[in-house]
Design a protein around this motif. Structure first.
Motif, PDB file in Angstrom:
ATOM      1  N   THR A  71      -5.414 -58.800   7.743  1.00 14.78           N
ATOM      2  CA  THR A  71      -6.506 -58.303   6.900  1.00 14.78           C
ATOM      3  C   THR A  71      -7.136 -57.023   7.434  1.00 14.78           C
ATOM      4  O   THR A  71      -7.893 -56.375   6.707  1.00 14.78           O
ATOM      5  CB  THR A  71      -7.617 -59.353   6.788  1.00 14.78           C
ATOM      6  OG1 THR A  71      -8.289 -59.469   8.051  1.00 14.78           O
ATOM      7  CG2 THR A  71      -7.060 -60.711   6.384  1.00 14.78           C
ATOM      8  N   GLY A  72      -6.863 -56.672   8.705  1.00 13.68           N
ATOM      9  CA  GLY A  72      -7.532 -55.527   9.287  1.00 13.68           C
ATOM     10  C   GLY A  72      -9.035 -55.716   9.423  1.00 13.68           C
ATOM     11  O   GLY A  72      -9.769 -54.764   9.669  1.00 13.68           O
ATOM     12  N   GLY A  73      -9.515 -56.955   9.261  1.00 12.32           N
ATOM     13  CA  GLY A  73     -10.948 -57.230   9.316  1.00 12.32           C
ATOM     14  C   GLY A  73     -11.692 -56.746   8.094  1.00 12.32           C
ATOM     15  O   GLY A  73     -12.926 -56.727   8.083  1.00 12.32           O
ATOM     16  N   SER A  74     -10.972 -56.370   7.032  1.00 14.43           N
ATOM     17  CA  SER A  74     -11.591 -55.817   5.824  1.00 14.43           C
ATOM     18  C   SER A  74     -11.758 -56.904   4.773  1.00 14.43           C
ATOM     19  O   SER A  74     -10.769 -57.538   4.371  1.00 14.43           O
ATOM     20  CB  SER A  74     -10.722 -54.689   5.261  1.00 14.43           C
ATOM     21  OG  SER A  74     -11.049 -54.419   3.918  1.00 14.43           O
ATOM     22  N   PRO A  75     -12.980 -57.140   4.270  1.00 14.06           N
ATOM     23  CA  PRO A  75     -13.180 -58.145   3.232  1.00 14.06           C
ATOM     24  C   PRO A  75     -12.366 -57.869   1.974  1.00 14.06           C
ATOM     25  O   PRO A  75     -11.774 -58.787   1.391  1.00 14.06           O
ATOM     26  CB  PRO A  75     -14.682 -58.083   2.957  1.00 14.06           C
ATOM     27  CG  PRO A  75     -15.275 -57.575   4.227  1.00 14.06           C
ATOM     28  CD  PRO A  75     -14.267 -56.604   4.762  1.00 14.06           C
ATOM     29  N   SER A  76     -12.329 -56.608   1.533  1.00 14.34           N
ATOM     30  CA  SER A  76     -11.588 -56.299   0.308  1.00 14.34           C
ATOM     31  C   SER A  76     -10.090 -56.530   0.494  1.00 14.34           C
ATOM     32  O   SER A  76      -9.413 -57.065  -0.391  1.00 14.34           O
ATOM     33  CB  SER A  76     -11.854 -54.857  -0.127  1.00 14.34           C
ATOM     34  OG  SER A  76     -11.441 -53.937   0.865  1.00 14.34           O
ATOM     35  N   GLN A  77      -9.576 -56.154   1.657  1.00 16.02           N
ATOM     36  CA  GLN A  77      -8.159 -56.385   1.937  1.00 16.02           C
ATOM     37  C   GLN A  77      -7.878 -57.884   2.047  1.00 16.02           C
ATOM     38  O   GLN A  77      -6.832 -58.369   1.585  1.00 16.02           O
ATOM     39  CB  GLN A  77      -7.745 -55.673   3.217  1.00 16.02           C
ATOM     40  CG  GLN A  77      -6.240 -55.748   3.504  1.00 16.02           C
ATOM     41  CD  GLN A  77      -5.833 -54.834   4.648  1.00 16.02           C
ATOM     42  OE1 GLN A  77      -6.506 -53.854   4.940  1.00 16.02           O
ATOM     43  NE2 GLN A  77      -4.721 -55.145   5.291  1.00 16.02           N
ATOM     44  N   ALA A  78      -8.805 -58.629   2.642  1.00 17.74           N
ATOM     45  CA  ALA A  78      -8.636 -60.075   2.762  1.00 17.74           C
ATOM     46  C   ALA A  78      -8.565 -60.721   1.384  1.00 17.74           C
ATOM     47  O   ALA A  78      -7.743 -61.618   1.146  1.00 17.74           O
ATOM     48  CB  ALA A  78      -9.779 -60.671   3.574  1.00 17.74           C
ATOM     49  N   ALA A  79      -9.418 -60.275   0.462  1.00 19.65           N
ATOM     50  CA  ALA A  79      -9.404 -60.833  -0.892  1.00 19.65           C
ATOM     51  C   ALA A  79      -8.091 -60.526  -1.599  1.00 19.65           C
ATOM     52  O   ALA A  79      -7.504 -61.394  -2.264  1.00 19.65           O
ATOM     53  CB  ALA A  79     -10.585 -60.276  -1.688  1.00 19.65           C
ATOM     54  N   THR A  80      -7.635 -59.295  -1.465  1.00 21.14           N
ATOM     55  CA  THR A  80      -6.356 -58.911  -2.074  1.00 21.14           C
ATOM     56  C   THR A  80      -5.210 -59.746  -1.511  1.00 21.14           C
ATOM     57  O   THR A  80      -4.345 -60.236  -2.254  1.00 21.14           O
ATOM     58  CB  THR A  80      -6.080 -57.415  -1.827  1.00 21.14           C
ATOM     59  OG1 THR A  80      -7.132 -56.639  -2.410  1.00 21.14           O
ATOM     60  CG2 THR A  80      -4.753 -56.998  -2.422  1.00 21.14           C
ATOM     61  N   LEU A  81      -5.206 -59.928  -0.198  1.00 26.04           N
ATOM     62  CA  LEU A  81      -4.137 -60.689   0.435  1.00 26.04           C
ATOM     63  C   LEU A  81      -4.221 -62.177   0.107  1.00 26.04           C
ATOM     64  O   LEU A  81      -3.196 -62.864   0.049  1.00 26.04           O
ATOM     65  CB  LEU A  81      -4.174 -60.480   1.946  1.00 26.04           C
ATOM     66  CG  LEU A  81      -3.784 -59.074   2.415  1.00 26.04           C
ATOM     67  CD1 LEU A  81      -3.996 -58.935   3.911  1.00 26.04           C
ATOM     68  CD2 LEU A  81      -2.336 -58.764   2.054  1.00 26.04           C
ATOM     69  N   ARG A 103     -16.079 -64.880   3.014  1.00 29.85           N
ATOM     70  CA  ARG A 103     -16.869 -64.860   1.776  1.00 29.85           C
ATOM     71  C   ARG A 103     -16.077 -64.226   0.634  1.00 29.85           C
ATOM     72  O   ARG A 103     -16.195 -64.641  -0.527  1.00 29.85           O
ATOM     73  CB  ARG A 103     -18.170 -64.089   2.017  1.00 29.85           C
ATOM     74  CG  ARG A 103     -19.121 -64.087   0.825  1.00 29.85           C
ATOM     75  CD  ARG A 103     -20.384 -63.305   1.124  1.00 29.85           C
ATOM     76  NE  ARG A 103     -21.254 -63.996   2.054  1.00 29.85           N
ATOM     77  CZ  ARG A 103     -21.499 -63.623   3.293  1.00 29.85           C
ATOM     78  NH1 ARG A 103     -20.913 -62.529   3.778  1.00 29.85           N
ATOM     79  NH2 ARG A 103     -22.318 -64.300   4.066  1.00 29.85           N
ATOM     80  N   ALA A 104     -15.254 -63.238   0.951  1.00 31.90           N
ATOM     81  CA  ALA A 104     -14.457 -62.574  -0.081  1.00 31.90           C
ATOM     82  C   ALA A 104     -13.260 -63.418  -0.502  1.00 31.90           C
ATOM     83  O   ALA A 104     -12.861 -63.420  -1.668  1.00 31.90           O
ATOM     84  CB  ALA A 104     -13.985 -61.208   0.425  1.00 31.90           C
ATOM     85  N   VAL A 105     -12.680 -64.139   0.437  1.00 31.06           N
ATOM     86  CA  VAL A 105     -11.484 -64.936   0.152  1.00 31.06           C
ATOM     87  C   VAL A 105     -11.803 -66.183  -0.651  1.00 31.06           C
ATOM     88  O   VAL A 105     -11.034 -66.596  -1.529  1.00 31.06           O
ATOM     89  CB  VAL A 105     -10.787 -65.311   1.482  1.00 31.06           C
ATOM     90  CG1 VAL A 105      -9.774 -66.436   1.286  1.00 31.06           C
ATOM     91  CG2 VAL A 105     -10.114 -64.088   2.091  1.00 31.06           C
ATOM     92  N   GLY A 106     -12.947 -66.802  -0.378  1.00 27.23           N
ATOM     93  CA  GLY A 106     -13.293 -68.069  -1.005  1.00 27.23           C
ATOM     94  C   GLY A 106     -13.166 -68.096  -2.519  1.00 27.23           C
ATOM     95  O   GLY A 106     -12.449 -68.948  -3.077  1.00 27.23           O
TER      96      GLY A 106
END
Length: 372
Positions: A71-81, A103-106
């Motif tokens: 995720t690179g520690g990025s919330p937006s990237q985590a959500a996309t992944l 919070r973004a992934v949930g």
């Protein structure tokens, strides 16, 4: 959350978990904070992935298809992944580490009825389909306060920094006290700076004496104000010979903390030291380095997935299965996940004695009893 272009599966029941096909490996998405330019995060990511692979190798009778998402520690990237992982067939997500990413992934995972075992310990992101694996303040405080009360040291003053983290810690300690025989008799805060602590010392000293406190419960960690407090509190009439010091954080990390003269005789909680040492030894043998403390969380997450899969059923990764009361056997001890997304871990109580960790009350090996 930058997922508009992703084909997210149809909305499912939150916490229900996908069905299981026992003839195929369990598809697990491991979300780690690597893949960027931050070397510290890349190191954490390697530790988490290494520990997860150790856990996969240890499973008996369960086959895991472990897929790594950086995720690179990025919330937006985590959500996309997370959306990509679900489309790849993930039945459960283990990770991410940081609260903003969890919070973004949930919500992305919730649309597919997929549950998330995050490495975070931030209670603000727990709940719904997000369950936290990270060590949490409230159960740690409960363990320590119960022990303090049993030792006749149950009149407690909380000492915390004046910050969001300090306020979260104090609230957790206040809630914990309501379930124990301990009593919070005073609470004092200091500005998080050397001058802020110096300015607050007369007030802290006066409050400790006037309240009749027997114990001083500190929220500071070794990277923050703890070393300074350990030096200045005894110099200002709050001696460890008169008050029992207790810490909400690990006082054995880094090991240099154990050398602080003001913390000798102090109490803190930690995972089962024997099991922790065994895990660290195995990790070093496999990877040639000592693991970061967070690595154990990845092992625990995979171990829980394996235990759930081995129990079978039509929905092995449902919220009801994840929160079953007997919990799981983790690499550093037993733990269980609660319906509100928080967790409870079997913790030992230790004292710093002669610059070493001395266990006063061992960690329980099950939730049927043991430990005070």
């Amino acid at each position: 959350m930058a997922v508009a272009a992703c084909d997210v599966p149809a909305i499912g029941a939150i916490g229900a978990g996908p069905g299981a096909d026992r003839s195929r490996p369990v598809a697990v998405a491991l979300m780690v904070p690597g893949g960027g330019s931050d070397e510290e995060r890349n190191t954490l990511a390697r530790n988490l992935e290494n520990a997860a692979r150790l856990a996969v190798a240890d499973l008996q009778g369960v086959e895991i298809d472990l897929r790594i998402y950086q995720t690179g520690g990025s919330p937006s990237q985590a959500a996309t992944l997370a959306a990509r992982a679900i489309n790849d067939g993930a039945q459960i997500i283990v990770g991410p580490l940081f609260a903003d990413s969890a919070r973004a992934v949930g919500p992305v995972a919730a649309q597919a009825g997929v549950n998330v075992l995050s490495f975070s310990n931030n209670p603000d992101v727990a709940g719904g389909n997000v369950f936290l694996l990270g060590p949490m303040f409230e159960p740690t405080a409960t363990r320590l306060l119960n022990y303090a009360a049993s030792q006749g040291r149950g009149r407690v003053m909380i000492l915390s920094e004046r910050s969001q983290a300090g306020e979260v810690a104090e609230r957790a300690m206040q809630r914990a006290a309501q379930r124990t025989g301990a009593t919070i008799v005073a609470s004092e805060a200091y500005a998080f700076s050397q001058q802020g602590i110096v300015d607050a010392l007369p007030r802290i000293s006066s409050s400790a004496r006037s309240s009749g406190a027997q114990s001083i419960f500190l929220t500071a960690n070794s990277a923050g104000a703890l070393p300074l407090l350990a030096e200045l509190l005894p110099e200002n009439g709050i001696s460890p010979s008169s008050f029992q010091y207790m810490g909400l954080t690990r006082w054995d990390i880094p090991p240099a903390t154990l050398q602080l003269s003001g913390l000798q005789g102090g109490w803190f909680a930690l995972p089962d030291p024997t099991l922790t040492a065994q895990f660290e030894s195995r990790y070093r043998a496999a990877y040639g380095a000592t693991p970061n403390a967070v690595a154990a969380l990845a092992y625990d997450g995979i171990a829980a997935v394996g235990a759930l899969a081995s129990r079978g059923g039509s929905a092995p990764f449902s919220a009801a299965s994840i929160t079953q009361g007997s919990g799981f056997a983790g690499v550093t001890g037993v733990f269980r996940l609660r319906a509100d997304g928080s967790n409870e871990r079997g913790l030992a109580i230790a004292e710093i004695r002669d610059q070493r960790v001395n266990v006063l009350s061992p960690a329980p090996r099950s939730f049927a009893g043991g430990g005070s």
